[in-house]
Scaffold this motif. Sequence first.
Motif, PDB file in Angstrom:
ATOM      1  N   GLN A 164      49.180  74.955 111.290  1.00  0.00           N
ATOM      2  CA  GLN A 164      49.338  73.508 111.493  1.00  0.00           C
ATOM      3  C   GLN A 164      49.657  72.975 112.941  1.00  0.00           C
ATOM      4  OE1 GLN A 164      47.225  72.787 109.260  1.00  0.00           O
ATOM      5  NE2 GLN A 164      47.907  70.855 108.904  1.00  0.00           N
ATOM      6  N   MET A 165      50.469  73.851 113.675  1.00  0.00           N
ATOM      7  CA  MET A 165      51.149  74.023 114.799  1.00  0.00           C
ATOM      8  C   MET A 165      50.138  74.136 115.842  1.00  0.00           C
ATOM      9  SD  MET A 165      54.013  72.422 114.692  1.00  0.00           S
ATOM     10  CE  MET A 165      54.294  72.595 116.562  1.00  0.00           C
ATOM     11  N   HIS A 166      49.376  75.621 115.500  1.00  0.00           N
ATOM     12  CA  HIS A 166      48.270  75.976 116.731  1.00  0.00           C
ATOM     13  C   HIS A 166      47.173  75.101 116.366  1.00  0.00           C
ATOM     14  CE1 HIS A 166      50.525  79.807 116.534  1.00  0.00           C
ATOM     15  NE2 HIS A 166      50.157  79.701 117.888  1.00  0.00           N
ATOM     16  N   LEU A 167      46.965  74.365 115.399  1.00  0.00           N
ATOM     17  CA  LEU A 167      45.709  73.435 115.102  1.00  0.00           C
ATOM     18  C   LEU A 167      46.060  72.138 115.848  1.00  0.00           C
ATOM     19  CD1 LEU A 167      43.281  72.343 113.970  1.00  0.00           C
ATOM     20  CD2 LEU A 167      44.408  71.845 112.020  1.00  0.00           C
ATOM     21  N   ALA A 168      47.381  71.681 115.928  1.00  0.00           N
ATOM     22  CA  ALA A 168      47.726  70.573 116.761  1.00  0.00           C
ATOM     23  C   ALA A 168      47.699  70.824 118.141  1.00  0.00           C
ATOM     24  CB  ALA A 168      49.327  70.179 116.444  1.00  0.00           C
ATOM     25  N   GLN A 169      47.933  72.001 118.589  1.00  0.00           N
ATOM     26  CA  GLN A 169      47.891  72.127 120.051  1.00  0.00           C
ATOM     27  C   GLN A 169      46.506  72.344 120.564  1.00  0.00           C
ATOM     28  OE1 GLN A 169      50.064  76.132 120.230  1.00  0.00           O
ATOM     29  NE2 GLN A 169      52.024  75.042 120.195  1.00  0.00           N
ATOM     30  N   PHE A 170      45.591  72.934 119.605  1.00  0.00           N
ATOM     31  CA  PHE A 170      44.010  72.881 119.935  1.00  0.00           C
ATOM     32  C   PHE A 170      43.510  71.480 120.099  1.00  0.00           C
ATOM     33  CE2 PHE A 170      39.814  72.966 117.884  1.00  0.00           C
ATOM     34  CZ  PHE A 170      39.256  73.528 118.934  1.00  0.00           C
ATOM     35  N   LEU A 171      43.836  70.644 119.162  1.00  0.00           N
ATOM     36  CA  LEU A 171      43.423  69.042 119.055  1.00  0.00           C
ATOM     37  C   LEU A 171      43.932  68.632 120.317  1.00  0.00           C
ATOM     38  CD1 LEU A 171      43.880  68.527 115.181  1.00  0.00           C
ATOM     39  CD2 LEU A 171      41.821  68.902 116.591  1.00  0.00           C
TER      40      LEU A 171
END
Length: 124
Positions: free
Chosen positions: A32-39
Amino acid sequence: MAGDRYGLLIIDSGTALFRTDYLGQGKLYERQMHLAQFLRQLTLMAEEFGIAVMITNQVASSPDGLNFGQESTKPIGGNIIAHASTTRLRLRKGRGANRICQIFDSPSLPEKEANFLLGEAGVQ
């Protein structure tokens, strides 16, 4: 190509790689942290270049949707995807070649559905 002007960036299956790279509940926080950074990077690109970003996403069966009249799927990605999105659309099959596009989360548009047809001439 550097001199051309583009106005739309499409990301197909935005959560798919994160789901395969971070398997299991033990990796949920990291995923979820990496997904948030991508978004966040997509948001910054949209603002810097003045473009729209469209992300397609996977859905999963929802146990809550087993009751009659409720949606039986939910978007993958949870609140991370929901908070990073301005307007969310749900596409689903109708009868035959008919399709339905539903606005289900938008700060400026009412919840509404539109029907369209996919045929040999394209979208009608």
